[in-house]
Design a protein around this motif. Sequence first.
Motif, PDB file in Angstrom:
ATOM      1  N   ALA A   1       0.657  -1.113  -0.024  1.00 42.02           N
ATOM      2  CA  ALA A   1      -0.120  -0.044   0.099  1.00 42.02           C
ATOM      3  C   ALA A   1       0.885   1.389   0.050  1.00 42.02           C
ATOM      4  O   ALA A   1       0.516   2.275  -0.617  1.00 42.02           O
ATOM      5  CB  ALA A   1      -0.908  -0.028   1.227  1.00 42.02           C
ATOM      6  N   ALA A   2       2.060   1.253   0.806  1.00 41.04           N
ATOM      7  CA  ALA A   2       3.030   2.252   0.588  1.00 41.04           C
ATOM      8  C   ALA A   2       3.837   2.428  -0.535  1.00 41.04           C
ATOM      9  O   ALA A   2       4.608   3.175  -0.715  1.00 41.04           O
ATOM     10  CB  ALA A   2       3.788   2.287   2.055  1.00 41.04           C
ATOM     11  N   GLY A   3       3.628   1.552  -1.379  1.00 42.88           N
ATOM     12  CA  GLY A   3       4.720   1.506  -2.809  1.00 42.88           C
ATOM     13  C   GLY A   3       6.144   1.165  -2.364  1.00 42.88           C
ATOM     14  O   GLY A   3       7.110   1.314  -2.955  1.00 42.88           O
ATOM     15  N   LEU A   4       6.106   0.324  -1.432  1.00 43.15           N
ATOM     16  CA  LEU A   4       7.533  -0.180  -0.735  1.00 43.15           C
ATOM     17  C   LEU A   4       7.672  -1.855  -1.289  1.00 43.15           C
ATOM     18  O   LEU A   4       6.624  -2.696  -1.037  1.00 43.15           O
ATOM     19  CB  LEU A   4       7.697  -0.224   0.613  1.00 43.15           C
ATOM     20  N   PRO A   5       8.761  -2.323  -1.494  1.00 46.08           N
ATOM     21  CA  PRO A   5       8.944  -3.607  -1.854  1.00 46.08           C
ATOM     22  C   PRO A   5       9.387  -4.604  -0.809  1.00 46.08           C
ATOM     23  O   PRO A   5       9.988  -3.993   0.329  1.00 46.08           O
ATOM     24  CB  PRO A   5      10.161  -3.724  -2.763  1.00 46.08           C
ATOM     25  N   SER A   6       8.641  -5.584  -0.548  1.00 53.95           N
ATOM     26  CA  SER A   6       8.921  -6.253   0.591  1.00 53.95           C
ATOM     27  C   SER A   6      10.229  -7.295   0.231  1.00 53.95           C
ATOM     28  O   SER A   6      10.560  -7.561  -0.857  1.00 53.95           O
ATOM     29  CB  SER A   6       7.846  -7.299   0.623  1.00 53.95           C
ATOM     30  N   PRO A   7      11.021  -7.506   1.228  1.00 50.71           N
ATOM     31  CA  PRO A   7      12.220  -8.463   0.938  1.00 50.71           C
ATOM     32  C   PRO A   7      11.712  -9.776   0.324  1.00 50.71           C
ATOM     33  O   PRO A   7      10.625 -10.379   0.521  1.00 50.71           O
ATOM     34  CB  PRO A   7      12.986  -8.578   2.339  1.00 50.71           C
ATOM     35  N   LYS A   8      12.679 -10.469  -0.276  1.00 48.06           N
ATOM     36  CA  LYS A   8      12.380 -11.703  -0.796  1.00 48.06           C
ATOM     37  C   LYS A   8      13.323 -12.869  -0.123  1.00 48.06           C
ATOM     38  O   LYS A   8      14.645 -12.445   0.354  1.00 48.06           O
ATOM     39  CB  LYS A   8      12.816 -11.774  -2.247  1.00 48.06           C
ATOM     40  N   VAL A   9      12.737 -13.912  -0.062  1.00 49.45           N
ATOM     41  CA  VAL A   9      13.636 -15.169   0.672  1.00 49.45           C
ATOM     42  C   VAL A   9      14.901 -15.415  -0.373  1.00 49.45           C
ATOM     43  O   VAL A   9      14.331 -15.726  -1.476  1.00 49.45           O
ATOM     44  CB  VAL A   9      12.787 -16.172   1.090  1.00 49.45           C
ATOM     45  N   HIS A  10      15.818 -15.554   0.121  1.00 45.28           N
ATOM     46  CA  HIS A  10      16.995 -15.681  -0.758  1.00 45.28           C
ATOM     47  C   HIS A  10      17.689 -17.132  -0.440  1.00 45.28           C
ATOM     48  O   HIS A  10      18.092 -17.957  -1.362  1.00 45.28           O
ATOM     49  CB  HIS A  10      17.930 -14.604  -0.481  1.00 45.28           C
ATOM     50  N   MET A  11      17.533 -17.451   0.946  1.00 42.63           N
ATOM     51  CA  MET A  11      18.452 -18.846   1.111  1.00 42.63           C
ATOM     52  C   MET A  11      17.652 -19.210   2.690  1.00 42.63           C
ATOM     53  O   MET A  11      17.425 -18.578   3.489  1.00 42.63           O
ATOM     54  CB  MET A  11      19.787 -18.502   1.425  1.00 42.63           C
ATOM     55  N   VAL A  12      17.513 -20.514   2.640  1.00 44.52           N
ATOM     56  CA  VAL A  12      17.174 -21.158   3.960  1.00 44.52           C
ATOM     57  C   VAL A  12      18.451 -22.104   4.147  1.00 44.52           C
ATOM     58  O   VAL A  12      18.761 -23.032   3.380  1.00 44.52           O
ATOM     59  CB  VAL A  12      15.983 -22.047   3.815  1.00 44.52           C
ATOM     60  N   ALA A  13      18.946 -21.506   5.313  1.00 52.08           N
ATOM     61  CA  ALA A  13      20.374 -22.333   5.651  1.00 52.08           C
ATOM     62  C   ALA A  13      19.802 -23.324   6.639  1.00 52.08           C
ATOM     63  O   ALA A  13      19.421 -22.938   7.946  1.00 52.08           O
ATOM     64  CB  ALA A  13      21.252 -21.159   6.392  1.00 52.08           C
ATOM     65  N   LYS A  14      20.204 -24.410   6.521  1.00 51.90           N
ATOM     66  CA  LYS A  14      19.867 -25.633   7.280  1.00 51.90           C
ATOM     67  C   LYS A  14      21.102 -25.675   8.217  1.00 51.90           C
ATOM     68  O   LYS A  14      22.143 -26.377   7.650  1.00 51.90           O
ATOM     69  CB  LYS A  14      19.463 -26.865   6.452  1.00 51.90           C
ATOM     70  N   ASN A  15      21.090 -25.340   9.458  1.00 52.07           N
ATOM     71  CA  ASN A  15      22.145 -25.166  10.354  1.00 52.07           C
ATOM     72  C   ASN A  15      22.259 -26.199  11.346  1.00 52.07           C
ATOM     73  O   ASN A  15      21.366 -26.610  11.608  1.00 52.07           O
ATOM     74  CB  ASN A  15      21.978 -23.812  10.725  1.00 52.07           C
ATOM     75  N   ARG A  16      23.673 -26.515  11.922  1.00 55.97           N
ATOM     76  CA  ARG A  16      24.128 -27.404  12.837  1.00 55.97           C
ATOM     77  C   ARG A  16      23.259 -28.902  12.556  1.00 55.97           C
ATOM     78  O   ARG A  16      22.709 -29.379  13.620  1.00 55.97           O
ATOM     79  CB  ARG A  16      23.403 -26.693  14.391  1.00 55.97           C
ATOM     80  N   LEU A  17      23.564 -29.290  11.437  1.00 53.76           N
ATOM     81  CA  LEU A  17      22.877 -30.556  11.201  1.00 53.76           C
ATOM     82  C   LEU A  17      23.468 -31.608  11.793  1.00 53.76           C
ATOM     83  O   LEU A  17      22.782 -32.640  12.159  1.00 53.76           O
ATOM     84  CB  LEU A  17      22.936 -30.900   9.546  1.00 53.76           C
ATOM     85  N   THR A  18      24.751 -31.853  11.771  1.00 55.69           N
ATOM     86  CA  THR A  18      25.450 -33.033  12.324  1.00 55.69           C
ATOM     87  C   THR A  18      26.990 -32.738  12.544  1.00 55.69           C
ATOM     88  O   THR A  18      27.498 -31.608  12.029  1.00 55.69           O
ATOM     89  CB  THR A  18      25.409 -34.204  11.522  1.00 55.69           C
ATOM     90  N   GLN A  19      27.511 -33.413  13.586  1.00 55.21           N
ATOM     91  CA  GLN A  19      29.001 -33.099  13.582  1.00 55.21           C
ATOM     92  C   GLN A  19      29.788 -34.112  12.835  1.00 55.21           C
ATOM     93  O   GLN A  19      31.061 -34.037  12.993  1.00 55.21           O
ATOM     94  CB  GLN A  19      29.166 -33.646  15.197  1.00 55.21           C
ATOM     95  N   TYR A  20      29.143 -35.010  12.130  1.00 64.31           N
ATOM     96  CA  TYR A  20      29.841 -36.008  11.269  1.00 64.31           C
ATOM     97  C   TYR A  20      29.678 -35.602   9.861  1.00 64.31           C
ATOM     98  O   TYR A  20      29.451 -34.495   9.508  1.00 64.31           O
ATOM     99  CB  TYR A  20      29.012 -37.306  11.453  1.00 64.31           C
ATOM    100  N   ILE A  21      29.931 -36.621   8.891  1.00 60.58           N
ATOM    101  CA  ILE A  21      30.415 -36.125   7.498  1.00 60.58           C
ATOM    102  C   ILE A  21      29.040 -35.892   6.791  1.00 60.58           C
ATOM    103  O   ILE A  21      28.707 -35.075   6.031  1.00 60.58           O
ATOM    104  CB  ILE A  21      31.308 -37.322   6.956  1.00 60.58           C
ATOM    105  N   ASN A  22      28.095 -36.742   7.071  1.00 59.17           N
ATOM    106  CA  ASN A  22      26.937 -36.586   6.394  1.00 59.17           C
ATOM    107  C   ASN A  22      25.717 -36.293   7.329  1.00 59.17           C
ATOM    108  O   ASN A  22      25.797 -36.381   8.392  1.00 59.17           O
ATOM    109  CB  ASN A  22      26.601 -37.941   5.872  1.00 59.17           C
ATOM    110  N   THR A  23      24.730 -35.639   6.754  1.00 64.49           N
ATOM    111  CA  THR A  23      23.588 -35.044   7.541  1.00 64.49           C
ATOM    112  C   THR A  23      22.902 -36.335   8.185  1.00 64.49           C
ATOM    113  O   THR A  23      22.756 -37.430   7.728  1.00 64.49           O
ATOM    114  CB  THR A  23      22.670 -34.657   6.542  1.00 64.49           C
TER     115      THR A  23
END
Length: 340
Positions: free
Chosen positions: A226-248
């Motif tokens: 309504a104010a003529g302003l652009p909303s931000p776009k989602v650029h990346m979803v970072a899947k964080n702290r998945l594992t301490q090993y080599i594979n997820t």
Amino acid sequence: MKVLGFWNNKGGTGKTSLAFQGICTFAAQHSDARILVVDVCPQANLSELMLGGQENQGGVNLLTLHGEAGRRSIGGYFQTRLPKPFDTSGLSPNGFISIPHHYNAAVPSNIRLLAGDPLLELQANAVSTLANTQIPGTDSWAKVVCWLRDFLEACSDHFDYCFVDMNPSFSMYTQIALAACDRLVLPVTADDSSRRGIQNAMSLIYGLKLPSDVYAQHNFHSRMTAAGLPSPKVHMVAKNRLTQYINTAKSYAAVLSGIAFDLDAMVKDNPDYFTFSAVSEGTYEIKDFQTAGVVAFARGTPFVSMHSGSLSVAGQRVKVDREQLDQNRDIVVEFASRFW
């Protein structure tokens, strides 16, 4: 100036440590780039890291900035806007910006900082009241939500990139930060609350799946439009702290696939809200940083300038494994390369 923000409506996703590592790595790789970091968080954890961390007086240095005349922080800037919330004349950003490298040599010298400030919490009610003030012929909310946009516009000739760290709230100061961003990085961890966090973030920013049209008319995205302003776009979803090993870790697979499923549906239904068209392009998996991450956080030292070996943390010597550090550095280099 290109502006990228780090945010999620859920806490505990490692957002600030990811932002610290990613920003410092990006700055080191683009040494000619002029980079501004804006910490729109009352806890100011990113600012403390930039200024030295727990081991190197980051908290003391942050208090020094808060104690300077005019208060060299986001809180100091907001304080100048409260008496004249709709007036941008005479805006001078330089007095609120600091140079982290002067306090913490581990941080690249091309970074500047608008530090976080606990004063934000005290200012929140007043800022919200101003935003909802009814003034004939004036969109008060739009004027207030542009406070950070105003700041960045005033110093746009001096910076090439801006990174914004936000806390998990959706208070008015978070909306002010979101309104200034072009792109968003949404960190998640492999649990159901992170899955709900992504759903909540999309609801709060874009008004998706709100319970009624009453809410939809007053959501962030509708007001920005309504104010003529652009909303931000989602650029990346970072899947964080998945594992301490080599594979997820296999135990995380179901939750991660659920997050991917939700994202896929959102991208297909609302492609304009994303910078990517396929979930595989917009997600990045980040392994747990382990001991090196703990040391980095305590010492305010990004991986890009950290050395392996025995380092002091809380009065004790902690060994940082060279192979682990190299792996972490490679992960963050790839992460930062995806910012733009």
